[in-house]
Enzyme design. Sequence first.
Site, PDB file in Angstrom:
ATOM      1  N   GLU A  89       6.690  -3.621   3.587  1.00  9.53           N
ATOM      2  CA  GLU A  89       7.944  -2.809   3.861  1.00  9.53           C
ATOM      3  C   GLU A  89       9.097  -3.523   3.339  1.00  9.53           C
ATOM      4  OE1 GLU A  89       7.783  -1.067   7.659  1.00  9.53           O
ATOM      5  OE2 GLU A  89       9.989  -0.896   7.732  1.00  9.53           O
ATOM      6  N   LYS A 266       7.686  -1.199  17.779  1.00 10.06           N
ATOM      7  CA  LYS A 266       7.156  -1.032  16.345  1.00 10.06           C
ATOM      8  C   LYS A 266       8.161  -1.928  15.512  1.00 10.06           C
ATOM      9  CE  LYS A 266       6.476   0.278  11.874  1.00 10.06           C
ATOM     10  NZ  LYS A 266       7.309   0.107  10.616  1.00 10.06           N
ATOM     11  N   ASP A 282      -5.142 -13.165  14.333  1.00 11.21           N
ATOM     12  CA  ASP A 282      -5.533 -11.768  14.733  1.00 11.21           C
ATOM     13  C   ASP A 282      -4.499 -10.955  15.044  1.00 11.21           C
ATOM     14  OD1 ASP A 282      -7.066  -9.625  15.584  1.00 11.21           O
ATOM     15  OD2 ASP A 282      -8.503 -10.854  16.921  1.00 11.21           O
ATOM     16  N   HIS A 380      18.225  -0.102   3.483  1.00 13.70           N
ATOM     17  CA  HIS A 380      16.487   0.123   3.255  1.00 13.70           C
ATOM     18  C   HIS A 380      16.248   0.468   1.968  1.00 13.70           C
ATOM     19  CE1 HIS A 380      12.315   0.585   4.277  1.00 13.70           C
ATOM     20  NE2 HIS A 380      12.268   1.661   3.818  1.00 13.70           N
TER      21      HIS A 380
HETATM   22  C1  MEV Z   1      10.957   0.442  10.810  1.00 12.10           C
HETATM   23  O1  MEV Z   1       9.920  -0.047  10.120  1.00 12.10           O
HETATM   24  C2  MEV Z   1      11.410   0.067  12.152  1.00 12.10           C
HETATM   25  C3  MEV Z   1      12.437   0.597  12.711  1.00 12.10           C
HETATM   26  O2  MEV Z   1      12.029   2.035  13.018  1.00 12.10           O
HETATM   27  C4  MEV Z   1      12.653  -0.194  13.997  1.00 12.10           C
HETATM   28  C5  MEV Z   1      13.465   0.758  15.095  1.00 12.10           C
HETATM   29  O3  MEV Z   1      13.827   1.911  14.965  1.00 12.10           O
HETATM   30  O4  MEV Z   1      14.028   0.116  15.979  1.00 12.10           O
HETATM   31  C6  MEV Z   1      13.890   0.713  11.859  1.00 12.10           C
END
Ligand code: MEV
Length: 426
Positions: A89, A266, A282, A380
């Site tokens: 990513e 995430k 792992d 991004h």
């Molecule tokens: C994207 O891979 C991760 C984000 O969505 C994390 C977040 O929203 O805090 C940017």
Amino acid sequence: MVNGNGKPLKSRMSGFHKLSPDEKLEAVKEFSNLTDEDVELLKKTGALDIGAADRMIENVIGTTEMPLGIATNFLINGRDYLIPMVIEEPSVVAAASYAAKLARTRGGFTASSDDPLMIGQIQLVGVADIEESKKRIMRNKERIFDMANKCDSVLVKFGGGVRDIEIREMETKRGKMLVVHLVVDVRDAMGANAVNTMAERVAPFLEELTGGKVRLRIITNLADRRLARVQAVWDKDVIGEDTVEKILDAYELAANDQYRCTTHNKGIMNGIDAVVIATANDFRAIEAGAHSYAARNGKYEPLTRYAKDSEGNLVGTIELPLALGLVGGATRTHPIAKIAVKIIGAKSTKELAEVVASVGLAQNFAALRALATEGIQTGHMRLHSRNIAVLAGASGDLIDEVAKRMNGEKNISTGRAKEILEELQK
Ligand code: MEV
């Protein structure tokens, strides 16, 4: 199912595992109608050669590659680190590096971690006298320790081994169960092999002591005795007082809403997994442990916390289980993972866990800062624009040229990339 030549094909391939990687590849080629070009690409392995890959897992036909980036600017417990990250990513490596740079003004990251304690679970069913069984197990604690420690003399030599036994009792739909926890110091291993072997070894003795029947004997990935904790302070004059407030608002949503909290965590795992994968650890164990830990209070919660200190600076903290290994497993056999460990320079799994947790916190701070201010798509997409140029058919110097023009126009899409490409190729 038939292949391109109309031949019937079945995925039931008797003896497939006995074929060489090349022969397996031929079989897959036929089944899936791969081209000669596909096969050539699959045969192109990198530093991890086909033989090593074939010894690592089963039914190998090739290897795959992912970008390996280096996060810079990390100052952790007063030491500078370069941190390898494997991830597909865009923005993740840049974001972590940026957050680490902003944290340096206030000393970077302060990290600590628990001893590497892992838990092996032994499940006993049909125990007639639970109270008496518990007493018997506790009376035989030393014998159980001895039995388990004999499984791994190397671990014991390096100061590891069983540290404790805990007994849990639970009422289930299938009756009462006893669950014995073996708490093991696994030193610089991830610990699954050592702990599972020990759990299997002592299980028959536990049956003897309790009169019950053993069912499962397995490590738990909720490594909650092996936590890493990190704190960093982001100076209000560096990030702006307004940004401090915005990040606190953003954090509060994660603290109160599971939909947001999942994405918040995430983002943390973007950083954590990338280092875990670079070191061939792992990552499934780390993911399972992290999310389970996030839900330990009966509610799914953020793995990080934010508050303002008395001067109004933003204080971020993270705490999560990190069962990482430096010995055994692919970390020692994957040539690139070995180099990744060298780049980090971690001397123990405790140190590695502190580094990994710092990246998690940095990643989260960077995401919150971007989301709460300009939004993440600007940065991004800027980084992603080269990928879009390639998708639109650009190659060589044209990739950068198409990306540059799209960034200038702030219009980053495959459609626009194709138009620019056409103009440039005229
Ligand atoms: C994207 O891979 C991760 C984000 O969505 C994390 C977040 O929203 O805090 C940017």
